[in-house]
Design a protein around this motif. Sequence first.
Motif, PDB file in Angstrom:
ATOM      1  N   LYS A 165       0.823  -1.212   0.000  1.00 18.14           N
ATOM      2  CA  LYS A 165       0.000   0.000   0.000  1.00 18.14           C
ATOM      3  C   LYS A 165       0.854   1.259   0.000  1.00 18.14           C
ATOM      4  CE  LYS A 165      -4.008  -2.093   2.278  1.00 18.14           C
ATOM      5  NZ  LYS A 165      -4.920  -2.046   3.460  1.00 18.14           N
ATOM      6  N   ASN A 166       1.987   1.206   0.712  1.00 18.48           N
ATOM      7  CA  ASN A 166       2.823   2.408   0.800  1.00 18.48           C
ATOM      8  C   ASN A 166       4.304   2.132   0.512  1.00 18.48           C
ATOM      9  OD1 ASN A 166       3.633   1.034   3.087  1.00 18.48           O
ATOM     10  ND2 ASN A 166       2.629   2.436   4.534  1.00 18.48           N
TER      11      ASN A 166
ATOM     12  N   LEU B 152       5.778   6.903  -5.110  1.00 18.04           N
ATOM     13  CA  LEU B 152       6.197   6.419  -3.790  1.00 18.04           C
ATOM     14  C   LEU B 152       7.701   6.144  -3.770  1.00 18.04           C
ATOM     15  CD1 LEU B 152       3.265   3.973  -2.916  1.00 18.04           C
ATOM     16  CD2 LEU B 152       3.843   6.091  -1.712  1.00 18.04           C
TER      17      LEU B 152
END
Length: 279
Positions: A201-202, A241
């Motif tokens: 997710k991150n 990211l």
Amino acid sequence: MISIMGIGFAASRLAQKFVSVKNYKVYQLNDKVERSSKYKRKIKSFDRPEEYENNIPDLKKFFSEITDRVQVFVVGSSMSSNYSLGVLEQLKDKEVEVFYIKPDSDLLTGIPKLVDKVVFSVLQEYARSGLLKSLTVISNELLENHLGSVPIKKYYDTLNESIFQTVHYLNFFEHNEPEIGMVSKPLDICRIRTIGMLNMKNLEEKWLFPLDMDRDICYYMCINKEKLETDGGLHKRLVDLLKQKPRNAFRKISYAIYETEYEDFGFCVALTNVVQQYA
């Protein structure tokens, strides 16, 4: 074809996990082998480290069909790890990658702690000198923390299964083209490594060893096939990211994205040329 080797009983149990995949030849050396065979060799156990060093077995015949690429598993603090250097000397014409499974050194005392410290130090020097293609360090303590709930009865089997899956996927990535992205080739001097698990997710890393002064970090992301086909903004989100990660002239980042039928998952590999302090 890759040859997998476990030196000692604990490392042999980990190596045994690779038997389930046909692309591996699995060799085991430990004192629990009842009868030596093509892929299993009984080795003696002793009370003192120097006795292992003075009784290195001749493995020329045992290694007669070993492949050019060998991945060796060694469990730190295991008395059998004293055989490691003598065994590796007999593989010096091969491309050898060592995976060092590091115990919780806070609870080690006496000879096991000394063995762990010495073998860990010498293997790093082997890697830095070019005798090993790489030395990958994995902490059992950190792996357990990242896995969360690990029942005592299934403790080692659970950790071994996780290490097997991780190493196997990294081997798979190396031999298959990604959907997009490219993992850069690290500097030849960066031979000390660790592995991390990714929060998809991150892209937060859960490292399996606190590597000091990492120079190259490679991100391997497996994305569900349907998402790859339908999510038009996915690539930009992942790249954004990655761009937030610390980078400079001495710390490089690369990535590759692969397809999977399963839920998203990923790994990362950090490399350095810096000797890691024993702790």
